[in-house]
Design an enzyme around this catalytic site. Structure first.
Site, mmCIF file in Angstrom:
data_model
loop_
_atom_site.group_PDB
_atom_site.id
_atom_site.type_symbol
_atom_site.label_atom_id
_atom_site.label_comp_id
_atom_site.label_asym_id
_atom_site.label_seq_id
_atom_site.Cartn_x
_atom_site.Cartn_y
_atom_site.Cartn_z
ATOM 1 N N ALA A 49 51.311 54.840 -51.256
ATOM 2 C CA ALA A 49 51.878 53.918 -51.054
ATOM 3 C C ALA A 49 52.709 53.431 -50.333
ATOM 4 C CB ALA A 49 51.617 53.212 -52.822
ATOM 5 N N HIS A 50 52.973 52.451 -49.622
ATOM 6 C CA HIS A 50 53.795 51.615 -47.808
ATOM 7 C C HIS A 50 55.035 52.328 -49.031
ATOM 8 C CE1 HIS A 50 53.289 47.239 -49.722
ATOM 9 N NE2 HIS A 50 53.434 48.098 -51.096
ATOM 10 N N ASN A 51 55.597 52.647 -47.789
ATOM 11 C CA ASN A 51 57.268 52.805 -48.069
ATOM 12 C C ASN A 51 57.386 54.430 -49.051
ATOM 13 O OD1 ASN A 51 56.697 50.104 -47.473
ATOM 14 N ND2 ASN A 51 58.675 49.886 -46.843
#
Lengths: 348, 348, 348
Positions: free
Chosen positions: B237-239
């Site tokens: 997922a993001h980050n």
């Protein structure tokens, strides 16, 4: 479709009860059907729906009667219905005719008669494709891959080099067959890639869902046995071998070198560890994790999985833990009180 | 391949025991090998297979003897074998030569020397691709994406705009790098999309499996650390940031903003919740769910996961619940009988 | 972007505290921001970061004060910030202008004004695409599929025949909409394919992640309700219907014919069995397995899932099993000692 009920009944070798001249224009489920539709009833628990269905006719078992819709009585209603639907579907499946001019096909590839190749397909040198097979738009067929007859590859599929796909196979969009197995040799904390030099063999009559990944073997071959059906988003690791006619439901993962017998069912999101064997006819229930060999015909549940009746008993006990803890507390109180009274009596 | 055993031994700096002039034509596993094949023995438990292997020669450790096949003795048989196999694989990897005329390449993209671009590839404006990199058929490289040297992108991969891929990276078919992170702001039950304005950085020597999805950061960057290996169908997922040399097995999901240290191993189907840290060298066993930070070198199991010895103890207790319940019943009976006899004595 | 703080504040209907003429050149998070950046503070627990942020300005709630950065005070800082970011993102989204000459578009397809079609796209006969929609490179739109207005299809997506996609929908790369449902009729151990003659309807304002698979219905339709957001690698089986504004996180699997109410949240890796209903506003926690209907607003956890407070109590008991077993042992010892002393006294 536009056929009379008697035409369909003749095709099925069935017997009409009711108006033989009704014109059937479609097929549907018992609940969803409307006028002009043919449907079927296989499971007796849906008998009450015969009264309310809006279908014009229903395929039923030999012993079923009904007011309302016309009937076709047959020995096996599910099978009969499927034969009718297949007839229709056949005529509905979008066919790819000929080779699209934007496809890039190596002059060293051999395509049999009536192969359909969609736009932007790439077929590399040494590929052989059998009669009547269709390769959907944007799909890639790597060097020396072999595809059998009457196979249907949907758009945007990737078949890597050397893989072998049988006849009457269906592969849905987004799937990748023959990607490298996940193997590394760790030397001083760095992971060196172990070349994956084997291949994948998809036997006849297999269906592979969308976005499925099947890894090529380290050596030798990963095998999907004849007639096995694989749902979407399944991962099959290197050197796995499935027997014939397995059912592998969505999001299952099977780790390296594990073998499945015949007619194994793995329900949704099951994980099977590597180097195991799952016996013929075994069933693994949804979300279970298999970390040991599974006996033939066993039904397994849980993560880690146990024989399903044992797993159910254990789950029952877990659910009653509050109750057991209460019983322990009650015992502790009784013991304390017994000790107390005994002590009193000894003091006297 | 067609080399004598002494040629291969010289390449490895090993020592031949047996016929130095045997011609090696292939490589395989101990069990699968046939005449002409070279194989290896690393794990002493497979020593008995030395007697039955049909291989012409086996790479072994310094202290191993055998009747039958010729041997090459080396310090590290696995590593030596991998070096031989890599040599062969190198020559086997289908190379893309030049830029295929059907590829659509922006005049504003910069391709270094010896970049191979397959049919139907799309390369958008501002892209830079390093020396010796290959982009497989049908892959898409979005605006301003940067790819390093000697990287291998298999067919049908999607690299979204602005992503950065290092050197000697491998990305398998169907993977999507830089898709939007999953972020919404819910106002009056409706979900407004939060633009995902960051990017993804794949560092050098990473391998990404097939149908992997790696989301771009909300701001800043999602990072896959140098030398990390990611198996098929993984969601990142993001980050998220992974350290160097992690192993992330198939169907793992890592939620937003979680960080992994170095050399972390996440086994198949593991889930890691968001905003956590997993310490250096930690191992999470298959199907586990991580909902708290994990200490360095910890080995975790279960959903929710616990330290693995603790988890094993708990599982052991759960498996013996029937037995404990019997013991509670026995206690209840004894207490009842004690109470009874005590009551009798008090009555006397 | 290059706007003064007062321009942005006017756009938001907010109130500036500090230097109105600061020039804002970018947006970022509180921690990541640097000079020239605008950021926001919504959650009071991050108030201390206002002192350390390097942002030039921060959007805050009406009652927030700070030394350091300039502020824009508004009623809803998250919403306000998203409006600013959306403004920027809009201008950043790579737009596809016109129809690329390598796209293969049937003369029987109808494209409205301002439709953008990337390289190597395939659009089959009978397709209709609404105004302002973009179809990314390499995507496939099957026969008679319908796509609404201002919809964004990223590269390498597959929309099968007859599917219907609404307006303002986003579909990420690698996803497959309308692949066949997984249905077979098993006759004498062989699995006959049940034709999947229905379709998929994606309603307006839906977002679908990367490598998502949504199966077409057996009959009728699979429906993704208006405003629902689906993360990467999710499997949605045939005849599933989701209500409006659901959130379906990565790697979830929903089996056939299950229905979700409105505003349902399924967290990562959840599995939902077939033919169930999950009520409005229900939340299912990560990795849970749903095997029964779920009431509206229920919060569920575990595999199989239980109401989350009950599941937490059960988990608590499971974690204390060693302790309970010790208590059982202690009871057994006390009973034995009681029996002993009672026996002695009876002997006297």
């Amino acid at each position: 479709m536009r056929k009379t009920l008697s035409e369909i009944s003749n095709f099925l070798g069935g017997r009409v009860v009711g108006d033989r001249d009704i014109v059937i224009t479609g097929v549907s489920g018992l609940k969803e059907a409307g006028p002009g539709d043919l449907t079927f009833l296989a499971n007796p628990k849906y008998l009450p729906l015969l009264k309310t269905t809006k279908a014009s006719a229903v395929i039923v078992a030999e012993d079923v009667s009904a007011e309302g819709p016309a009937l076709i009585r047959v020995a096996n209603p599910s099978l009969a219905f499927t034969r009718v639907v297949a007839l229709i579907k056949e005529s509905l499946t979008p066919r790819i005719r000929g080779v699209h001019p934007t496809a890039v096909i190596s002059p060293d590839a051999v395509l049999a008669e009536n192969v359909g190749v969609g736009p932007h397909v790439v077929i590399e040198p040494g590929v052989r494709i059998g009669r009547g097979t269709m390769i959907g738009a944007g799909s890639y067929v790597g060097e020396k891959a072999v595809v059998g007859e009457e196979t249907l590859i949907y758009p945007n599929v990737t078949l890597r080099e050397d893989v072998s796909v049988g006849s009457r196979v269906i592969i849905h969009s987004g799937s990748v067959i023959g990607c490298d197995g996940f193997g590394y040799l760790t030397v001083e904390e760095k992971h060196m890639k172990i070349p994956q030099m084997g291949t994948v063999v998809i036997e006849d009559d297999v269906e592979i869902g969308a976005c499925v990944t099947i890894d090529r073997a380290r050596f030798d071959r990963t095998v999907i046995g004849k007639g096995t059906k694989v749902d979407n988003l399944v991962q099959i690791a290197h050197n796995v071998r499935t027997g014939e006619n397995c059912i592998i439901v969505s999001q299952v993962g099977i780790a390296g070198s594990t073998t499945l017998g015949k007619n194994v069912i793995l329900a949704g999101q099951v994980g099977v560890a590597g180097h195991l064997h799952v016996g013929d006819g075994a069933v693994v229930m949804a979300q279970s994790g298999i970390s040991k060999d599974v006996a033939a015909k066993a039904v397994m549940f849980g993560s880690p999985a146990d024989e399903h009746r044992q797993a159910a008993r254990t789950l029952g006990h877990v659910g009653r833990l509050s109750h057991y803890v209460e019983r322990i507390k009650a015992l502790e109180e009784k013991i304390a009180s017994l000790e107390e009274s005994l002590k009193k009596r000894m003091d006297t």
